[in-house]
Design a protein around this motif. Sequence first.
Motif, PDB file in Angstrom:
ATOM      1  N   PHE A   1       0.877  -1.174   0.000  1.00 25.30           N
ATOM      2  CA  PHE A   1       0.000   0.000   0.000  1.00 25.30           C
ATOM      3  C   PHE A   1       0.912   1.220   0.000  1.00 25.30           C
ATOM      4  O   PHE A   1       1.465   1.589   1.049  1.00 25.30           O
ATOM      5  N   PRO A   2       1.132   1.862  -1.154  1.00 30.08           N
ATOM      6  CA  PRO A   2       2.163   2.893  -1.272  1.00 30.08           C
ATOM      7  C   PRO A   2       1.922   4.125  -0.416  1.00 30.08           C
ATOM      8  O   PRO A   2       2.881   4.811  -0.037  1.00 30.08           O
ATOM      9  N   ALA A   3       0.660   4.446  -0.114  1.00 28.64           N
ATOM     10  CA  ALA A   3       0.360   5.645   0.666  1.00 28.64           C
ATOM     11  C   ALA A   3       0.363   5.377   2.168  1.00 28.64           C
ATOM     12  O   ALA A   3       0.036   6.276   2.955  1.00 28.64           O
TER      13      ALA A   3
ATOM     14  N   VAL B   1       5.721   2.216   6.214  1.00 27.82           N
ATOM     15  CA  VAL B   1       6.325   0.894   6.286  1.00 27.82           C
ATOM     16  C   VAL B   1       5.753   0.120   7.464  1.00 27.82           C
ATOM     17  O   VAL B   1       5.374  -1.053   7.330  1.00 27.82           O
ATOM     18  N   ARG B   2       5.683   0.737   8.624  1.00 25.41           N
ATOM     19  CA  ARG B   2       5.174   0.049   9.807  1.00 25.41           C
ATOM     20  C   ARG B   2       3.735  -0.407   9.608  1.00 25.41           C
ATOM     21  O   ARG B   2       3.367  -1.521   9.982  1.00 25.41           O
ATOM     22  N   ASP B   3       2.896   0.441   8.996  1.00 25.30           N
ATOM     23  CA  ASP B   3       1.502   0.057   8.789  1.00 25.30           C
ATOM     24  C   ASP B   3       1.383  -1.077   7.771  1.00 25.30           C
ATOM     25  O   ASP B   3       0.520  -1.947   7.901  1.00 25.30           O
TER      26      ASP B   3
ATOM     27  N   LEU C   1      -0.201  -4.922   8.620  1.00 23.97           N
ATOM     28  CA  LEU C   1      -1.250  -5.606   7.866  1.00 23.97           C
ATOM     29  C   LEU C   1      -0.960  -7.093   7.688  1.00 23.97           C
ATOM     30  O   LEU C   1      -1.847  -7.864   7.338  1.00 23.97           O
ATOM     31  N   GLY C   2       0.278  -7.493   7.935  1.00 25.83           N
ATOM     32  CA  GLY C   2       0.610  -8.898   7.830  1.00 25.83           C
ATOM     33  C   GLY C   2       0.113  -9.743   8.976  1.00 25.83           C
ATOM     34  O   GLY C   2       0.134 -10.982   8.900  1.00 25.83           O
TER      35      GLY C   2
ATOM     36  N   GLY D   1       8.779  -8.838   4.870  1.00 31.28           N
ATOM     37  CA  GLY D   1       8.496  -8.596   6.281  1.00 31.28           C
ATOM     38  C   GLY D   1       7.020  -8.725   6.613  1.00 31.28           C
ATOM     39  O   GLY D   1       6.655  -9.283   7.649  1.00 31.28           O
ATOM     40  N   ARG D   2       6.174  -8.237   5.721  1.00 29.44           N
ATOM     41  CA  ARG D   2       4.729  -8.350   5.939  1.00 29.44           C
ATOM     42  C   ARG D   2       4.308  -9.807   6.007  1.00 29.44           C
ATOM     43  O   ARG D   2       3.492 -10.199   6.858  1.00 29.44           O
TER      44      ARG D   2
END
Length: 251
Positions: free
Chosen positions: A106-108, A111-113, A117-118, A164-165
């Motif tokens: 999700f480009p917008a 990184v943490r978010d 989501l994973g 990572g996700r």
Amino acid sequence: MTAVGGARAVVPEQVEAPVLEARSLRLGYGPRVVVEQLDLVIGRGECVALVGANGAGKSTSLKAISGLQPLIAGEVRYRGESVSGWSSVQAVQRGVVLCPEGRHLFPAMSVRDNLRLGVPRRIPAAEFTRRLDEVQGLFPVLLKRRGQLAGTLSGGEQQMVALGRALMSDPTVLILDEPSLGLSPLLIEQVFEAVRALVSPARSVLIAEQNVEASLAISDRAYVIETGAIVSEGPSSDLFERPELLKAFLG
């Protein structure tokens, strides 16, 4: 190395009973059959490569195993239980997680978010921190980039976020589809080193790649898929030492 044609793949003697197994899978889209015959097994703590040319059926096979692609025929088994027809959500909840080709971040979002989501369901804060620490330990740059929008990262960094996700789901079997796609040789080396580091007694890896040399270098066993069927399998070192065989299959 043993050429298997359309025969049932056999787990090597030194490998325990399969964690994940595909039996005689036949796959396609509408009337078009893409995979005629797929048999493969993944043992506990193994890294298994599925190598083949573009269009050979690698991505379709991974999608079927992870619940994203319906089966025309055949069976998928997880820890000895038939899971044919399971959904991708059920696969993730059971520990089989696909990191798809193309990253699909999700480009917008930060990184943490994207990493958050994973996590497929609510988990204790301590467990979330443990998983996040594993990811950031494997890819330290993500700690520095944690507040940055994913769409502003380099291609290599985006691939690290995608891996990572998937790891945030704490997979038992991590399935990777073309993780080296679009990366520079240096980044390919870094990503493949990280992939090998992910393999443990508690985690197996199935990787599908056109980058045959790199995937054979990190995997324990490999399957060669050609026009929708497994045509050969064996220890990766055997395939690696017989480039003439790979050239015949992969061009």
